[in-house]
Design a protein around this motif. Structure first.
Motif: not given
Length: 321
Positions: A13, A21, A277, A279
């Motif tokens: 992460t 993220v 994505d 995130a």
């Protein structure tokens, strides 16, 4: 005897201004001596991030959990001294874009010799020079090229120099991150032949990263396909390329036309949309928004990686048991 490399529930992460993220999510992977394992997937799926954990090359903004065992020892908890000894001597990396990885103002012989001198400082200069010449011959270059600068070599020759550097300290594991991306088809084939021959002659293990499933099918023993930071399929290279279980692995395979197949020539296949994505991952299966076989159930829970036979696994609820 433990596997050469074992990764257990590895997650990575990154801390950003916009929040955490998740780049890699709970990946398991194993690689044995003399084996070539391919890691496939589109850009952003987590391939290079996962590979960076093997030598603990993440930036300070990364948090890594799980276990990365090299010959039974966890790389993530190693002391700095042990980690320094592991790099180059135990495991080494071939980066993509050799021109950017090589020092433009140093001769390639000196750059190949550097890891030898760092890890074996007692080695006489004459033996180091002989080893450099031996390495260049192993990758198909004459020893006289040791005096050349990177700009005096072709793209394929520079990539061979990177492979020679990776082999300099006789590592047991080579991590090759897209080593042929910038090369033309003929040179790519030559470099891949060199890699394959070296793995089998020297008995080392290799993790080969690529978005090109056809390249991995020709080179690797097994293929691991990633999407959205997770493994979605694993299996023998020929089986994954020729008969993928997961729809995403099938789409990757279909994106590369087979020579002599009229269906591929007149009806080329592609995959609409973009990778997610990290995130903002969608609920459930990350591939569901792009999957032609998705149903409502696909958006409810993340599918687990399930076994299908002795050597195949896939993370898809639509795959028949």
């Amino acid at each position: 005897m433990p596997d050469l490399l074992t990764m257990r529930d590895v997650s990575v992460t990154y801390r950003t201004e916009g929040g955490d993220v998740p780049a890699v999510r709970g990946v398991d992977l194993a690689l044995s001596r003399g084996e070539i394992v391919g890691l496939a997937g589109e850009s952003g799926c987590g391939k290079s991030t996962l590979a960076s954990t093997i030598l603990r090359l993440q930036p300070p903004s990364a948090t890594v959990t799980g276990q990365v065992l090299f010959e039974g020892e966890d790389v993530l908890t190693m002391s700095w001294g042990d980690l320094r000894a592991l790099r180059w001597a135990g495991a080494s990396m071939v980066f993509q874009g050799a021109l950017h990885s090589l020092n433009p103002v140093r001769r390639i012989g000196d750059q190949i010799a550097e890891p030898i001198r760092v890890h074996s400082p007692e080695t006489p200069d004459r033996e180091v020079e002989a080893r450099v010449g031996e390495l260049l011959e192993q990758v198909g270059l004459p020893p006289t090229r040791a005096r050349a600068y990177p700009h005096q070599l072709s793209g394929g020759q520079r990539q061979r120099v990177m492979i020679a550097m990776a082999l300099a300290c006789r590592p047991r594991l080579i991590v090759a991150d897209e080593p042929t991306t910038a090369l033309d088809v003929m040179v790519q084939a030559q470099v891949l032949d060199v890699l394959s021959a070296l793995v089998h002659e020297l008995g080392v293990g290799m993790l080969m990263i690529s978005h090109d499933l056809s390249v991995l099918a020709d080179l690797c023993d097994r293929i691991v396909v990633m999407y959205g930071g997770r493994v979605v399929e694993t299996g023998p290279a020929e089986g994954v390329f020729g008969g993928a279980l997961h729809p995403y692995a099938g789409a990757l395979s279909a994106a590369f036309p087979r020579v002599g197949d009229p269906r591929a020539r007149f009806a080329p296949s592609g995959l609409p949309g973009d990778p997610p994505d990290p995130a903002q991952l969608p609920p459930g299966c990350a591939f569901a928004p792009r999957c032609p076989r998705a149903i409502e159930e696909c958006t409810r829970a993340v599918p687990e990686l399930r076994s299908f036979g002795a050597d195949r696994s896939a993370a898809c609820i639509r795959v028949a048991s």
